[in-house]
Design a protein around this motif. Structure first.
Motif, PDB file in Angstrom:
ATOM      1  N   ARG A  37       0.797  -1.234   0.000  1.00  0.00           N
ATOM      2  CA  ARG A  37       0.000   0.000   0.000  1.00  0.00           C
ATOM      3  C   ARG A  37       0.826   1.279   0.000  1.00  0.00           C
ATOM      4  NH1 ARG A  37      -3.580  -1.895   4.961  1.00  0.00           N
ATOM      5  NH2 ARG A  37      -1.495  -1.723   5.772  1.00  0.00           N
ATOM      6  N   ILE A  38       2.141   1.168   0.046  1.00  0.00           N
ATOM      7  CA  ILE A  38       2.963   2.382   0.081  1.00  0.00           C
ATOM      8  C   ILE A  38       4.085   2.322  -0.938  1.00  0.00           C
ATOM      9  CG2 ILE A  38       2.501   2.813   2.529  1.00  0.00           C
ATOM     10  CD1 ILE A  38       5.355   1.850   3.105  1.00  0.00           C
ATOM     11  N   VAL A  39       4.625   3.496  -1.232  1.00  0.00           N
ATOM     12  CA  VAL A  39       5.809   3.641  -2.064  1.00  0.00           C
ATOM     13  C   VAL A  39       6.732   4.589  -1.326  1.00  0.00           C
ATOM     14  CG1 VAL A  39       6.719   4.457  -4.274  1.00  0.00           C
ATOM     15  CG2 VAL A  39       4.494   3.324  -4.191  1.00  0.00           C
ATOM     16  N   ILE A  40       7.986   4.239  -1.220  1.00  0.00           N
ATOM     17  CA  ILE A  40       8.965   5.085  -0.537  1.00  0.00           C
ATOM     18  C   ILE A  40       9.793   5.812  -1.587  1.00  0.00           C
ATOM     19  CG2 ILE A  40      10.963   5.093   1.002  1.00  0.00           C
ATOM     20  CD1 ILE A  40       9.784   2.605   2.324  1.00  0.00           C
ATOM     21  N   LEU A  41       9.900   7.133  -1.444  1.00  0.00           N
ATOM     22  CA  LEU A  41      10.709   7.950  -2.336  1.00  0.00           C
ATOM     23  C   LEU A  41      11.984   8.341  -1.600  1.00  0.00           C
ATOM     24  CD1 LEU A  41       7.873  10.323  -3.620  1.00  0.00           C
ATOM     25  CD2 LEU A  41       8.708   8.234  -4.686  1.00  0.00           C
ATOM     26  N   LEU A  42      13.142   8.033  -2.191  1.00  0.00           N
ATOM     27  CA  LEU A  42      14.422   8.317  -1.548  1.00  0.00           C
ATOM     28  C   LEU A  42      15.339   9.113  -2.473  1.00  0.00           C
ATOM     29  CD1 LEU A  42      15.247   4.837   0.037  1.00  0.00           C
ATOM     30  CD2 LEU A  42      14.320   6.849   1.190  1.00  0.00           C
ATOM     31  N   ALA A  43      16.068  10.045  -1.889  1.00  0.00           N
ATOM     32  CA  ALA A  43      17.088  10.797  -2.620  1.00  0.00           C
ATOM     33  C   ALA A  43      18.358   9.948  -2.666  1.00  0.00           C
ATOM     34  CB  ALA A  43      17.358  12.122  -1.925  1.00  0.00           C
TER      35      ALA A  43
ATOM     36  N   ALA B 123      14.519  22.799  -8.453  1.00  0.00           N
ATOM     37  CA  ALA B 123      14.852  21.617  -9.262  1.00  0.00           C
ATOM     38  C   ALA B 123      14.484  20.333  -8.519  1.00  0.00           C
ATOM     39  CB  ALA B 123      16.336  21.619  -9.615  1.00  0.00           C
ATOM     40  N   ASN B 124      14.827  20.262  -7.234  1.00  0.00           N
ATOM     41  CA  ASN B 124      14.498  19.073  -6.443  1.00  0.00           C
ATOM     42  C   ASN B 124      12.993  18.935  -6.246  1.00  0.00           C
ATOM     43  OD1 ASN B 124      17.175  18.240  -6.062  1.00  0.00           O
ATOM     44  ND2 ASN B 124      17.428  19.674  -4.385  1.00  0.00           N
ATOM     45  N   ALA B 125      12.314  20.059  -6.066  1.00  0.00           N
ATOM     46  CA  ALA B 125      10.854  20.030  -5.916  1.00  0.00           C
ATOM     47  C   ALA B 125      10.192  19.501  -7.185  1.00  0.00           C
ATOM     48  CB  ALA B 125      10.325  21.417  -5.568  1.00  0.00           C
ATOM     49  N   ALA B 126      10.743  19.875  -8.334  1.00  0.00           N
ATOM     50  CA  ALA B 126      10.193  19.398  -9.611  1.00  0.00           C
ATOM     51  C   ALA B 126      10.394  17.893  -9.759  1.00  0.00           C
ATOM     52  CB  ALA B 126      10.836  20.147 -10.773  1.00  0.00           C
ATOM     53  N   VAL B 127      11.562  17.398  -9.348  1.00  0.00           N
ATOM     54  CA  VAL B 127      11.835  15.955  -9.400  1.00  0.00           C
ATOM     55  C   VAL B 127      10.858  15.213  -8.489  1.00  0.00           C
ATOM     56  CG1 VAL B 127      13.527  14.181  -8.758  1.00  0.00           C
ATOM     57  CG2 VAL B 127      14.268  16.198 -10.028  1.00  0.00           C
ATOM     58  N   LEU B 128      10.658  15.744  -7.284  1.00  0.00           N
ATOM     59  CA  LEU B 128       9.732  15.129  -6.338  1.00  0.00           C
ATOM     60  C   LEU B 128       8.301  15.145  -6.871  1.00  0.00           C
ATOM     61  CD1 LEU B 128       9.109  13.851  -3.600  1.00  0.00           C
ATOM     62  CD2 LEU B 128       8.956  16.181  -2.658  1.00  0.00           C
TER      63      LEU B 128
ATOM     64  N   TYR C   5      17.155  -1.926   4.891  1.00  0.00           N
ATOM     65  CA  TYR C   5      15.819  -2.427   4.566  1.00  0.00           C
ATOM     66  C   TYR C   5      15.892  -3.559   3.553  1.00  0.00           C
ATOM     67  CZ  TYR C   5      10.944  -2.611   3.205  1.00  0.00           C
ATOM     68  OH  TYR C   5       9.675  -3.043   2.948  1.00  0.00           O
ATOM     69  N   ARG C   6      15.241  -4.662   3.860  1.00  0.00           N
ATOM     70  CA  ARG C   6      15.243  -5.837   2.982  1.00  0.00           C
ATOM     71  C   ARG C   6      13.836  -6.249   2.589  1.00  0.00           C
ATOM     72  NH1 ARG C   6      19.500  -4.317   2.138  1.00  0.00           N
ATOM     73  NH2 ARG C   6      21.424  -5.007   3.080  1.00  0.00           N
ATOM     74  N   GLY C   7      12.860  -5.387   2.789  1.00  0.00           N
ATOM     75  CA  GLY C   7      11.468  -5.737   2.533  1.00  0.00           C
ATOM     76  C   GLY C   7      11.088  -5.620   1.076  1.00  0.00           C
ATOM     77  N   ALA C   8       9.796  -5.793   0.840  1.00  0.00           N
ATOM     78  CA  ALA C   8       9.267  -5.842  -0.520  1.00  0.00           C
ATOM     79  C   ALA C   8       8.586  -4.548  -0.950  1.00  0.00           C
ATOM     80  CB  ALA C   8       8.279  -6.996  -0.631  1.00  0.00           C
ATOM     81  N   THR C   9       8.586  -3.539  -0.111  1.00  0.00           N
ATOM     82  CA  THR C   9       7.935  -2.280  -0.463  1.00  0.00           C
ATOM     83  C   THR C   9       8.610  -1.660  -1.682  1.00  0.00           C
ATOM     84  OG1 THR C   9       7.305  -1.858   1.811  1.00  0.00           O
ATOM     85  CG2 THR C   9       7.419   0.045   0.374  1.00  0.00           C
ATOM     86  N   ARG C  10       7.806  -1.099  -2.560  1.00  0.00           N
ATOM     87  CA  ARG C  10       8.341  -0.444  -3.758  1.00  0.00           C
ATOM     88  C   ARG C  10       9.101   0.819  -3.350  1.00  0.00           C
ATOM     89  NH1 ARG C  10       5.044   2.811  -7.975  1.00  0.00           N
ATOM     90  NH2 ARG C  10       6.731   3.522  -9.273  1.00  0.00           N
ATOM     91  N   ILE C  11      10.319   0.943  -3.817  1.00  0.00           N
ATOM     92  CA  ILE C  11      11.161   2.101  -3.506  1.00  0.00           C
ATOM     93  C   ILE C  11      11.539   2.782  -4.806  1.00  0.00           C
ATOM     94  CG2 ILE C  11      13.363   2.862  -2.541  1.00  0.00           C
ATOM     95  CD1 ILE C  11      13.137   0.525  -0.569  1.00  0.00           C
ATOM     96  N   VAL C  12      11.323   4.094  -4.847  1.00  0.00           N
ATOM     97  CA  VAL C  12      11.682   4.899  -6.009  1.00  0.00           C
ATOM     98  C   VAL C  12      12.849   5.782  -5.598  1.00  0.00           C
ATOM     99  CG1 VAL C  12      10.904   6.675  -7.625  1.00  0.00           C
ATOM    100  CG2 VAL C  12       9.320   4.888  -6.874  1.00  0.00           C
ATOM    101  N   ARG C  13      13.930   5.685  -6.342  1.00  0.00           N
ATOM    102  CA  ARG C  13      15.121   6.497  -6.050  1.00  0.00           C
ATOM    103  C   ARG C  13      15.123   7.710  -6.973  1.00  0.00           C
ATOM    104  NH1 ARG C  13      16.274   1.224  -6.048  1.00  0.00           N
ATOM    105  NH2 ARG C  13      17.132   0.319  -4.160  1.00  0.00           N
TER     106      ARG C  13
END
Length: 141
Positions: free
Chosen positions: A73-79, A112-117, A92-100
Protein backbone atom coordinates in the motif's frame (compact mmCIF):
# COMPACT_ATOMS: atom_id res chain seq x y z
CA UNK A 1 9.14 2.77 24.18
CA UNK A 2 12.09 3.92 22.12
CA UNK A 3 15.41 2.45 23.19
CA UNK A 4 17.94 5.02 24.41
CA UNK A 5 20.55 5.70 21.74
CA UNK A 6 23.24 7.43 23.82
CA UNK A 7 25.48 4.37 23.75
CA UNK A 8 24.80 3.45 20.13
CA UNK A 9 27.28 4.50 17.47
CA UNK A 10 26.01 6.24 14.34
CA UNK A 11 25.64 4.00 11.28
CA UNK A 12 29.08 3.36 9.74
CA UNK A 13 27.96 4.75 6.38
CA UNK A 14 27.09 8.13 7.93
CA UNK A 15 30.45 8.25 9.70
CA UNK A 16 32.27 7.51 6.44
CA UNK A 17 30.29 10.22 4.66
CA UNK A 18 31.48 12.88 7.10
CA UNK A 19 34.47 14.83 5.77
CA UNK A 20 37.61 13.78 7.64
CA UNK A 21 38.61 17.37 8.31
CA UNK A 22 35.42 17.94 10.29
CA UNK A 23 36.40 15.21 12.73
CA UNK A 24 40.18 15.07 12.80
CA UNK A 25 41.12 18.75 13.05
CA UNK A 26 38.79 19.66 15.91
CA UNK A 27 39.68 16.40 17.72
CA UNK A 28 43.40 17.14 17.47
CA UNK A 29 42.96 20.70 18.68
CA UNK A 30 40.77 19.57 21.56
CA UNK A 31 43.33 16.95 22.61
CA UNK A 32 46.14 19.49 22.54
CA UNK A 33 44.13 22.03 24.51
CA UNK A 34 42.99 19.46 27.07
CA UNK A 35 39.34 19.70 26.13
CA UNK A 36 38.88 15.93 25.79
CA UNK A 37 39.12 13.38 28.57
CA UNK A 38 41.37 10.66 27.19
CA UNK A 39 39.69 8.00 29.33
CA UNK A 40 36.28 8.77 27.79
CA UNK A 41 37.78 8.92 24.30
CA UNK A 42 39.39 5.48 24.65
CA UNK A 43 36.21 4.00 26.20
CA UNK A 44 34.14 5.39 23.30
CA UNK A 45 36.54 4.06 20.67
CA UNK A 46 36.52 0.60 22.28
CA UNK A 47 32.70 0.61 22.40
CA UNK A 48 32.56 1.72 18.76
CA UNK A 49 34.95 -1.03 17.66
CA UNK A 50 32.83 -3.68 19.41
CA UNK A 51 29.49 -2.41 18.10
CA UNK A 52 27.96 -4.52 15.36
CA UNK A 53 25.57 -1.79 14.23
CA UNK A 54 22.60 -4.06 14.94
CA UNK A 55 20.60 -3.63 18.11
CA UNK A 56 17.77 -6.09 18.64
CA UNK A 57 14.44 -4.32 18.86
CA UNK A 58 15.85 -0.93 17.94
CA UNK A 59 13.73 1.76 16.31
CA UNK A 60 15.09 1.12 12.81
CA UNK A 61 14.15 -2.57 13.00
CA UNK A 62 10.66 -1.74 14.22
CA UNK A 63 10.15 0.84 11.46
CA UNK A 64 11.29 -1.63 8.79
CA UNK A 65 8.90 -4.22 10.24
CA UNK A 66 6.02 -1.74 10.14
CA UNK A 67 6.82 -0.80 6.54
CA UNK A 68 6.69 -4.47 5.60
CA UNK A 69 3.18 -4.61 7.01
CA UNK A 70 2.12 -1.93 4.53
CA UNK A 71 4.28 -3.21 1.66
CA UNK A 72 1.55 -3.34 -0.96
CA UNK A 73 0.00 0.00 0.00
CA UNK A 74 2.96 2.38 0.08
CA UNK A 75 5.81 3.64 -2.06
CA UNK A 76 8.97 5.08 -0.54
CA UNK A 77 10.71 7.95 -2.34
CA UNK A 78 14.42 8.32 -1.55
CA UNK A 79 17.09 10.80 -2.62
CA UNK A 80 20.02 8.79 -3.99
CA UNK A 81 22.68 11.16 -2.62
CA UNK A 82 21.22 11.46 0.88
CA UNK A 83 23.18 9.54 3.53
CA UNK A 84 20.06 8.79 5.59
CA UNK A 85 18.42 7.25 2.52
CA UNK A 86 21.58 5.25 1.79
CA UNK A 87 21.64 3.88 5.35
CA UNK A 88 17.96 2.96 5.01
CA UNK A 89 18.64 1.13 1.74
CA UNK A 90 21.52 -0.78 3.38
CA UNK A 91 19.21 -1.85 6.20
CA UNK A 92 15.82 -2.43 4.57
CA UNK A 93 15.24 -5.84 2.98
CA UNK A 94 11.47 -5.74 2.53
CA UNK A 95 9.27 -5.84 -0.52
CA UNK A 96 7.94 -2.28 -0.46
CA UNK A 97 8.34 -0.44 -3.76
CA UNK A 98 11.16 2.10 -3.51
CA UNK A 99 11.68 4.90 -6.01
CA UNK A 100 15.12 6.50 -6.05
CA UNK A 101 15.31 10.13 -7.11
CA UNK A 102 18.54 11.61 -8.46
CA UNK A 103 19.18 14.30 -5.85
CA UNK A 104 21.32 14.81 -2.74
CA UNK A 105 18.57 16.64 -0.87
CA UNK A 106 16.50 14.48 1.48
CA UNK A 107 14.10 17.40 1.93
CA UNK A 108 13.90 18.01 -1.83
CA UNK A 109 14.59 21.70 -1.22
CA UNK A 110 14.95 24.08 -4.16
CA UNK A 111 12.94 24.31 -7.35
CA UNK A 112 14.85 21.62 -9.26
CA UNK A 113 14.50 19.07 -6.44
CA UNK A 114 10.85 20.03 -5.92
CA UNK A 115 10.19 19.40 -9.61
CA UNK A 116 11.83 15.96 -9.40
CA UNK A 117 9.73 15.13 -6.34
CA UNK A 118 6.51 16.38 -7.93
CA UNK A 119 7.10 14.34 -11.09
CA UNK A 120 7.78 11.21 -9.02
CA UNK A 121 4.66 11.76 -6.90
CA UNK A 122 2.50 12.27 -9.99
CA UNK A 123 3.91 9.08 -11.53
CA UNK A 124 3.22 7.08 -8.35
CA UNK A 125 -0.32 8.46 -8.12
CA UNK A 126 -1.00 7.77 -11.81
CA UNK A 127 0.22 4.18 -11.49
CA UNK A 128 -1.89 3.69 -8.36
CA UNK A 129 -4.97 5.09 -10.08
CA UNK A 130 -4.36 2.86 -13.12
CA UNK A 131 -3.94 -0.23 -10.95
CA UNK A 132 -7.15 0.45 -9.02
CA UNK A 133 -9.31 1.38 -12.02
CA UNK A 134 -11.80 -1.32 -13.00
CA UNK A 135 -11.30 -2.88 -16.40
CA UNK A 136 -13.29 -0.96 -18.96
CA UNK A 137 -16.10 -2.78 -20.65
CA UNK A 138 -16.05 -2.43 -24.39
CA UNK A 139 -18.44 -3.91 -26.83
CA UNK A 140 -17.33 -5.28 -30.13
CA UNK A 141 -20.47 -4.53 -32.05
Amino acid sequence: MIAPTDDLPPPPRSVRAMPRGCVIRPLGLSLIRGGIELRKLVRGLVRLSRASGEVEGDLASRVCGAIDGWADRIVILLATGDVTAQVFMDRYRGATRIVRLATDSHSFAGSANAAVLEAALRDVIDRTDDAQAPASRTSSS
